[in-house]
Design an enzyme around this catalytic site. Structure first.
Site, PDB file in Angstrom:
ATOM      1  N   TRP A 102       0.813  -1.220   0.000  1.00  0.00           N
ATOM      2  CA  TRP A 102       0.000   0.000   0.000  1.00  0.00           C
ATOM      3  C   TRP A 102       0.844   1.267   0.000  1.00  0.00           C
ATOM      4  CZ3 TRP A 102      -4.452  -0.242  -2.014  1.00  0.00           C
ATOM      5  CH2 TRP A 102      -5.207  -1.402  -1.898  1.00  0.00           C
ATOM      6  N   ASP A 173      -1.353   6.730   6.746  1.00  0.00           N
ATOM      7  CA  ASP A 173      -2.463   5.950   6.197  1.00  0.00           C
ATOM      8  C   ASP A 173      -2.848   4.928   7.282  1.00  0.00           C
ATOM      9  OD1 ASP A 173      -4.116   4.129   4.985  1.00  0.00           O
ATOM     10  OD2 ASP A 173      -2.829   3.744   3.251  1.00  0.00           O
ATOM     11  N   LYS A 197     -12.943  -1.169   7.031  1.00  0.00           N
ATOM     12  CA  LYS A 197     -12.250  -2.199   7.809  1.00  0.00           C
ATOM     13  C   LYS A 197     -12.602  -2.074   9.289  1.00  0.00           C
ATOM     14  CE  LYS A 197      -8.548  -1.739   4.478  1.00  0.00           C
ATOM     15  NZ  LYS A 197      -8.786  -2.917   3.638  1.00  0.00           N
TER      16      LYS A 197
HETATM   17  C1  LIG Z   1      -3.402   0.367   4.191  1.00  0.00           C
HETATM   18  C2  LIG Z   1      -4.348   0.602   3.054  1.00  0.00           C
HETATM   19  N1  LIG Z   1      -4.301   1.775   2.403  1.00  0.00           N
HETATM   20  C3  LIG Z   1      -5.124   2.048   1.383  1.00  0.00           C
HETATM   21  C4  LIG Z   1      -6.042   1.116   0.945  1.00  0.00           C
HETATM   22  C5  LIG Z   1      -6.947   1.453  -0.197  1.00  0.00           C
HETATM   23  O1  LIG Z   1      -8.207   1.657   0.317  1.00  0.00           O
HETATM   24  P1  LIG Z   1      -9.507   1.694  -0.593  1.00  0.00           P
HETATM   25  O2  LIG Z   1      -9.682   0.338  -1.149  1.00  0.00           O
HETATM   26  O3  LIG Z   1     -10.549   2.122   0.384  1.00  0.00           O
HETATM   27  O4  LIG Z   1      -9.262   2.723  -1.656  1.00  0.00           O
HETATM   28  C6  LIG Z   1      -6.141  -0.112   1.580  1.00  0.00           C
HETATM   29  C7  LIG Z   1      -7.126  -1.123   1.144  1.00  0.00           C
HETATM   30  O5  LIG Z   1      -7.182  -2.231   1.589  1.00  0.00           O
HETATM   31  C8  LIG Z   1      -5.270  -0.377   2.667  1.00  0.00           C
HETATM   32  O6  LIG Z   1      -5.318  -1.539   3.297  1.00  0.00           O
END
Ligand SMILES: Cc1ncc(COP(=O)(O)O)c(C=O)c1O
Length: 362
Positions: A102, A173, A197
């Site tokens: 990520w 994040d 989540k």
């Molecule tokens: C740590 C992290 N950041 C960003 C995201 C991206 O999130 P989204 O799918 O809500 O765009 C995720 C998705 O699982 C994630 O686990």
């Protein structure tokens, strides 16, 4: 009591009490004879939902008054674009810490808008994935911000410490660990997390941003990608995802009733221990690829030493009501996501199952 325990990384399990409230209120929210889904976003009823949700979040995380809370549409991945557009400013450069899939995605997106310095990357210690110690980071004091992912959902790697960035704003994040443990908001310039989540259902991303960082974005930034616009309109620059917002409100009320973040943290620590103990005591039958110092409390990632057993494990686990344990397609293996709403009973059942499976196939 629910019969199936959903270990999905997101959208993930919601507290049963939240689902029951949503069900009970589906046709009649607070005596209005309307569903929460039908409330106009600028009407007085939805304003109540908005205000209560923000107030509960502020209480749960002790958010200081000089931070704004924004409720934005879309997933957290939109922040991979919005963060650089809104925070790079005249400095035009930022530091990123790459500790998994990520944070890599976040920095790849940011590279479209400025000079991105990868100040540190995931490393190995005793053959296991490990976070780079802060002493090895090459931070640039002229950077507009430092970005990192508090918990790497796919790799199962989590920071159990807060990076020190001096006067450079720290951007976190927190998509997969917000509200799972105490968080000192003042250490951050910006915290963001999508809801699906630990905070509700998909469609909503929550931002906690220090007021002075709400500044003019890079030229050409689309209106709806501009923090200033969302702040000015109190997250109502467009019709927001009202039902996701409402569900987040129910989740926050539920969390308060559990005793708040400190109380859930104790439970989360116990839950993670049940699984890591089971892995560590399996004499190598189950293998954690992550160093104990940075193992995730939310996403327990592991492998079975004999890879051919993994599909059998997943199939048999599902027969016991333990579902969505398959690791991410980019990594494979097994991943048990055990966010706040996963009851301890679900984790104990999984640990029992792992034990029995090992006895049968080990
Ligand atoms: C740590 C992290 N950041 C960003 C995201 C991206 O999130 P989204 O799918 O809500 O765009 C995720 C998705 O699982 C994630 O686990």
């Amino acid at each position: 009591m629910r019969k199936v325990f959903n270990f999905s990384p997101g959208p993930a399990m919601l507290p049963e009490a939240v689902l029951k409230t949503a069900q009970a209120e589906m046709l009649n929210w607070h005596g209005t004879e309307m569903s929460a889904m039908e409330l106009p976003h600028r009407g007085m009823h939805f304003q109540e939902v908005m205000q209560q949700t923000e107030s509960d979040l502020r209480t749960l995380l002790a958010i200081p008054p000089h931070y704004r809370v924004l409720f934005l549409p879309d997933g957290a991945a939109a922040q991979f674009t919005m963060v650089p557009l809104n925070l790079l400013g005249d400095k035009k450069c930022a530091d990123y810490i790459q500790t998994g899939i990520w944070s890599k995605k976040a920095l790849t997106e940011a590279e479209r808008y400025g000079a991105i310095n990868i100040a540190a990357t995931l490393t190995k210690c005793d053959g296991l994935l490990a976070l780079p110690p802060q002493s090895t980071w090459s931070l640039d004091e002229k950077a507009a911000y430092v970005h990192y992912a508090s918990n790497e959902t796919i790799d199962g790697v989590q920071f159990h410490w807060v990076p020190e960035t001096g006067s450079v704003p720290l951007v976190g994040d927190f998509s997969s660990d917000i509200l799972s443990r105490p968080l000192d908001v003042e250490r951050y310039g910006l915290i963001y997390a999508s809801a699906q989540k630990n905070m509700g259902q998909a469609g909503l991303t929550v931002l906690i941003i220090r007021e002075d960082l709400i500044q003019d974005p890079l030229p050409g930034t689309p209106t709806l990608y501009t923090y200033k616009v969302h702040a000015k309109h109190h997250s109502m620059a467009h019709t927001p995802p009202t039902y996701s917002w409402y569900i987040t409100g129910l989740v926050l009320a539920w969390l308060k009733a559990q005793g708040g973040v400190d109380a859930i943290f104790q439970i989360n620590q116990r839950k993670a221990c049940h699984l890591y103990d089971c892995i560590d005591r399996s004499n190598g039958f189950y293998v954690s690829p992550v160093h104990p110092d940075c193992r995730s409390m939310m996403n327990v990632v592991y492998d079975i030493h004999e890879k051919t057993l993994e599909p059998i494990f997943l199939e048999e686990a599902a027969k016991h009501g333990l579902v969505y344990l398959k690791g991410h397609r980019l990594r494979g293996g097994i991943r048990a996501s055990i966010y706040n709403a996963m009851p301890e009973a679900g984790v104990l059942l999984l640990a029992d199952f792992m034990h029995t499976f090992m006895k049968q196939y080990g």
